[in-house]
Motif scaffolding. Structure first.
Motif, PDB file in Angstrom:
ATOM      1  N   LYS A 138      69.421 -36.699 -30.109  1.00  0.00           N
ATOM      2  CA  LYS A 138      68.866 -38.019 -29.820  1.00  0.00           C
ATOM      3  C   LYS A 138      69.219 -38.547 -28.438  1.00  0.00           C
ATOM      4  CE  LYS A 138      69.239 -39.465 -34.686  1.00  0.00           C
ATOM      5  NZ  LYS A 138      69.914 -40.395 -35.632  1.00  0.00           N
ATOM      6  N   SER A 139      70.299 -38.056 -27.875  1.00  0.00           N
ATOM      7  CA  SER A 139      70.817 -38.562 -26.608  1.00  0.00           C
ATOM      8  C   SER A 139      70.936 -37.431 -25.595  1.00  0.00           C
ATOM      9  CB  SER A 139      72.199 -39.203 -26.825  1.00  0.00           C
ATOM     10  OG  SER A 139      72.950 -39.254 -25.625  1.00  0.00           O
ATOM     11  N   ALA A 140      70.402 -37.645 -24.400  1.00  0.00           N
ATOM     12  CA  ALA A 140      70.485 -36.638 -23.347  1.00  0.00           C
ATOM     13  C   ALA A 140      71.937 -36.337 -22.989  1.00  0.00           C
ATOM     14  CB  ALA A 140      69.711 -37.113 -22.114  1.00  0.00           C
ATOM     15  N   SER A 141      72.760 -37.374 -22.937  1.00  0.00           N
ATOM     16  CA  SER A 141      74.153 -37.186 -22.543  1.00  0.00           C
ATOM     17  C   SER A 141      74.918 -36.364 -23.573  1.00  0.00           C
ATOM     18  CB  SER A 141      74.837 -38.550 -22.361  1.00  0.00           C
ATOM     19  OG  SER A 141      74.187 -39.310 -21.371  1.00  0.00           O
ATOM     20  N   ILE A 142      74.685 -36.651 -24.849  1.00  0.00           N
ATOM     21  CA  ILE A 142      75.360 -35.893 -25.900  1.00  0.00           C
ATOM     22  C   ILE A 142      74.819 -34.470 -25.965  1.00  0.00           C
ATOM     23  CG2 ILE A 142      75.839 -35.730 -28.362  1.00  0.00           C
ATOM     24  CD1 ILE A 142      75.751 -38.763 -28.524  1.00  0.00           C
ATOM     25  N   ALA A 143      73.503 -34.319 -25.809  1.00  0.00           N
ATOM     26  CA  ALA A 143      72.919 -32.973 -25.798  1.00  0.00           C
ATOM     27  C   ALA A 143      73.540 -32.130 -24.693  1.00  0.00           C
ATOM     28  CB  ALA A 143      71.408 -33.050 -25.622  1.00  0.00           C
ATOM     29  N   ALA A 144      73.707 -32.724 -23.520  1.00  0.00           N
ATOM     30  CA  ALA A 144      74.328 -32.003 -22.405  1.00  0.00           C
ATOM     31  C   ALA A 144      75.762 -31.608 -22.745  1.00  0.00           C
ATOM     32  CB  ALA A 144      74.293 -32.864 -21.146  1.00  0.00           C
ATOM     33  N   ALA A 145      76.508 -32.534 -23.356  1.00  0.00           N
ATOM     34  CA  ALA A 145      77.884 -32.227 -23.751  1.00  0.00           C
ATOM     35  C   ALA A 145      77.919 -31.122 -24.791  1.00  0.00           C
ATOM     36  CB  ALA A 145      78.569 -33.484 -24.286  1.00  0.00           C
ATOM     37  N   SER A 146      76.960 -31.130 -25.711  1.00  0.00           N
ATOM     38  CA  SER A 146      76.938 -30.092 -26.748  1.00  0.00           C
ATOM     39  C   SER A 146      76.726 -28.715 -26.133  1.00  0.00           C
ATOM     40  CB  SER A 146      75.852 -30.394 -27.791  1.00  0.00           C
ATOM     41  OG  SER A 146      74.552 -30.059 -27.352  1.00  0.00           O
ATOM     42  N   ILE A 147      75.912 -28.649 -25.094  1.00  0.00           N
ATOM     43  CA  ILE A 147      75.659 -27.366 -24.422  1.00  0.00           C
ATOM     44  C   ILE A 147      76.905 -26.895 -23.690  1.00  0.00           C
ATOM     45  CG2 ILE A 147      74.354 -26.306 -22.522  1.00  0.00           C
ATOM     46  CD1 ILE A 147      71.985 -28.142 -23.461  1.00  0.00           C
ATOM     47  N   LEU A 148      77.570 -27.804 -22.972  1.00  0.00           N
ATOM     48  CA  LEU A 148      78.781 -27.409 -22.248  1.00  0.00           C
ATOM     49  C   LEU A 148      79.856 -26.919 -23.207  1.00  0.00           C
ATOM     50  CD1 LEU A 148      79.251 -30.056 -19.409  1.00  0.00           C
ATOM     51  CD2 LEU A 148      77.774 -28.033 -19.493  1.00  0.00           C
ATOM     52  N   ALA A 149      80.016 -27.606 -24.346  1.00  0.00           N
ATOM     53  CA  ALA A 149      81.035 -27.204 -25.310  1.00  0.00           C
ATOM     54  C   ALA A 149      80.685 -25.868 -25.960  1.00  0.00           C
ATOM     55  CB  ALA A 149      81.203 -28.292 -26.369  1.00  0.00           C
ATOM     56  N   LYS A 150      79.440 -25.722 -26.379  1.00  0.00           N
ATOM     57  CA  LYS A 150      79.016 -24.503 -27.065  1.00  0.00           C
ATOM     58  C   LYS A 150      79.108 -23.282 -26.148  1.00  0.00           C
ATOM     59  CE  LYS A 150      76.801 -21.774 -30.007  1.00  0.00           C
ATOM     60  NZ  LYS A 150      77.582 -21.077 -31.065  1.00  0.00           N
ATOM     61  N   VAL A 151      78.592 -23.388 -24.948  1.00  0.00           N
ATOM     62  CA  VAL A 151      78.618 -22.253 -24.031  1.00  0.00           C
ATOM     63  C   VAL A 151      80.060 -21.894 -23.663  1.00  0.00           C
ATOM     64  CG1 VAL A 151      78.001 -21.467 -21.704  1.00  0.00           C
ATOM     65  CG2 VAL A 151      76.308 -22.648 -23.126  1.00  0.00           C
ATOM     66  N   SER A 152      80.884 -22.901 -23.431  1.00  0.00           N
ATOM     67  CA  SER A 152      82.276 -22.628 -23.063  1.00  0.00           C
ATOM     68  C   SER A 152      83.013 -21.912 -24.180  1.00  0.00           C
ATOM     69  CB  SER A 152      82.991 -23.943 -22.721  1.00  0.00           C
ATOM     70  OG  SER A 152      82.415 -24.543 -21.589  1.00  0.00           O
ATOM     71  N   ARG A 153      82.799 -22.354 -25.412  1.00  0.00           N
ATOM     72  CA  ARG A 153      83.469 -21.687 -26.527  1.00  0.00           C
ATOM     73  C   ARG A 153      82.941 -20.270 -26.720  1.00  0.00           C
ATOM     74  NH1 ARG A 153      83.594 -20.203 -31.724  1.00  0.00           N
ATOM     75  NH2 ARG A 153      85.664 -20.397 -32.684  1.00  0.00           N
ATOM     76  N   ASP A 154      81.630 -20.093 -26.637  1.00  0.00           N
ATOM     77  CA  ASP A 154      81.064 -18.757 -26.802  1.00  0.00           C
ATOM     78  C   ASP A 154      81.574 -17.805 -25.726  1.00  0.00           C
ATOM     79  OD1 ASP A 154      79.688 -19.595 -29.020  1.00  0.00           O
ATOM     80  OD2 ASP A 154      77.695 -19.532 -28.091  1.00  0.00           O
ATOM     81  N   ARG A 155      81.713 -18.314 -24.508  1.00  0.00           N
ATOM     82  CA  ARG A 155      82.238 -17.467 -23.437  1.00  0.00           C
ATOM     83  C   ARG A 155      83.675 -17.049 -23.724  1.00  0.00           C
ATOM     84  NH1 ARG A 155      80.130 -20.622 -17.951  1.00  0.00           N
ATOM     85  NH2 ARG A 155      77.921 -20.020 -18.105  1.00  0.00           N
ATOM     86  N   TYR A 156      84.475 -17.995 -24.211  1.00  0.00           N
ATOM     87  CA  TYR A 156      85.867 -17.679 -24.511  1.00  0.00           C
ATOM     88  C   TYR A 156      85.964 -16.633 -25.621  1.00  0.00           C
ATOM     89  CZ  TYR A 156      90.631 -18.062 -26.200  1.00  0.00           C
ATOM     90  OH  TYR A 156      91.917 -17.758 -26.600  1.00  0.00           O
ATOM     91  N   VAL A 157      85.206 -16.836 -26.678  1.00  0.00           N
ATOM     92  CA  VAL A 157      85.247 -15.905 -27.797  1.00  0.00           C
ATOM     93  C   VAL A 157      84.804 -14.508 -27.361  1.00  0.00           C
ATOM     94  CG1 VAL A 157      84.242 -15.365 -30.047  1.00  0.00           C
ATOM     95  CG2 VAL A 157      84.968 -17.697 -29.536  1.00  0.00           C
ATOM     96  N   THR A 158      83.767 -14.463 -26.518  1.00  0.00           N
ATOM     97  CA  THR A 158      83.236 -13.179 -26.065  1.00  0.00           C
ATOM     98  C   THR A 158      84.125 -12.518 -25.017  1.00  0.00           C
ATOM     99  OG1 THR A 158      80.977 -13.887 -26.532  1.00  0.00           O
ATOM    100  CG2 THR A 158      81.250 -12.051 -25.001  1.00  0.00           C
ATOM    101  N   ASP A 159      84.582 -13.314 -24.051  1.00  0.00           N
ATOM    102  CA  ASP A 159      85.322 -12.745 -22.921  1.00  0.00           C
ATOM    103  C   ASP A 159      86.804 -12.539 -23.199  1.00  0.00           C
ATOM    104  OD1 ASP A 159      82.934 -12.863 -21.565  1.00  0.00           O
ATOM    105  OD2 ASP A 159      83.409 -14.703 -20.474  1.00  0.00           O
ATOM    106  N   VAL A 160      87.366 -13.322 -24.104  1.00  0.00           N
ATOM    107  CA  VAL A 160      88.805 -13.238 -24.364  1.00  0.00           C
ATOM    108  C   VAL A 160      89.086 -12.628 -25.742  1.00  0.00           C
ATOM    109  CG1 VAL A 160      90.974 -14.507 -24.552  1.00  0.00           C
ATOM    110  CG2 VAL A 160      89.280 -15.166 -22.819  1.00  0.00           C
ATOM    111  N   LEU A 161      88.643 -13.307 -26.802  1.00  0.00           N
ATOM    112  CA  LEU A 161      88.988 -12.829 -28.137  1.00  0.00           C
ATOM    113  C   LEU A 161      88.385 -11.465 -28.435  1.00  0.00           C
ATOM    114  CD1 LEU A 161      88.837 -15.987 -30.427  1.00  0.00           C
ATOM    115  CD2 LEU A 161      90.751 -15.043 -29.125  1.00  0.00           C
TER     116      LEU A 161
END
Length: 207
Positions: A138-161
């Protein structure tokens, strides 16, 4: 839906630094929970911006780069699996969001928080805020935050774990309780990246 409706309401109320906040990774059996806070320029055009769960990995990656390049300020933070075990996932989510907000180079006048919870038993969102259920759609700002959080976590799981514990194939399931993940747990047992308090789900699955 116009993703700027809620932002306009707050700008019209006098807010200037309006921040969207969301987290990713509350449900997995392993790894950290991530959160992001982002202040976007007013009504910036980010084609395809939406709830991260509705986007392909390729589109999320592309938008991650666009958001971080264009944002007036952004911050990404996490809470480790060990910290989750110490406090529970709700408090960990609140802590991750507090850390993300606190990392902003521009103090926000108001934060738009995804969901209906702003506190746990021990940790509460401390910045001025409003909760918005389904805010990542519903919110552009929250949508943007959701993308930053999701991509950052996926990168960590893939690149580190995934590199530290390749037998679990974290890159494929991202730590969630999938059939593959449970099969790996059955074969190898838990590793240090697993949330000990979440392993009851695995135990229940086995019985």
């Amino acid at each position: 839906m116009d993703l700027w409706t809620y932002e306009r309401q707050q700008w019209n109320n006098g807010c200037t630094a309006l921040c969207g906040v969301d987290e990713a990774g509350a449900g997995p059996l392993a790894g950290p929970v991530y959160a992001a806070a982002v202040i976007l320029p007013r009504e910036i055009d980010l084609p395809g911006l939406n709830d991260s769960k509705k986007l392909t990995p390729k589109k999320r990656e592309a938008l991650f780069d666009q958001i971080t390049a264009a944002a007036e300020a952004y911050s990404i933070a996490f809470v480790t699996a060990e910290e989750i075990d110490q406090m529970d996932i709700l408090n960990a989510r609140m802590l991750a969001m507090n850390r993300a907000i606190g990392g902003l180079s521009v103090p926000p006048d108001l934060c738009l928080i995804d969901g209906n919870r702003d506190h746990g038993s021990a940790v509460a969102i401390t910045a001025p805020h409003l909760c918005l259920v389904g805010g990542d759609g519903k919110s552009a700002s929250i949508a943007a935050a959701s993308i930053l959080a999701k991509v950052s976590r996926d990168r960590y799981v893939t690149d580190v774990l995934d590199r530290e514990y390749p037998q679990y194939q974290f890159a494929r399931h991202k730590g969630y309780g999938t059939k593959l993940h449970y099969a790996m747990l059955d074969q190898y047992g838990p590793c240090p990246a697993h949330r000990q308090t979440f392993l009851k789900k695995w135990e229940d699955k086995r019985t």
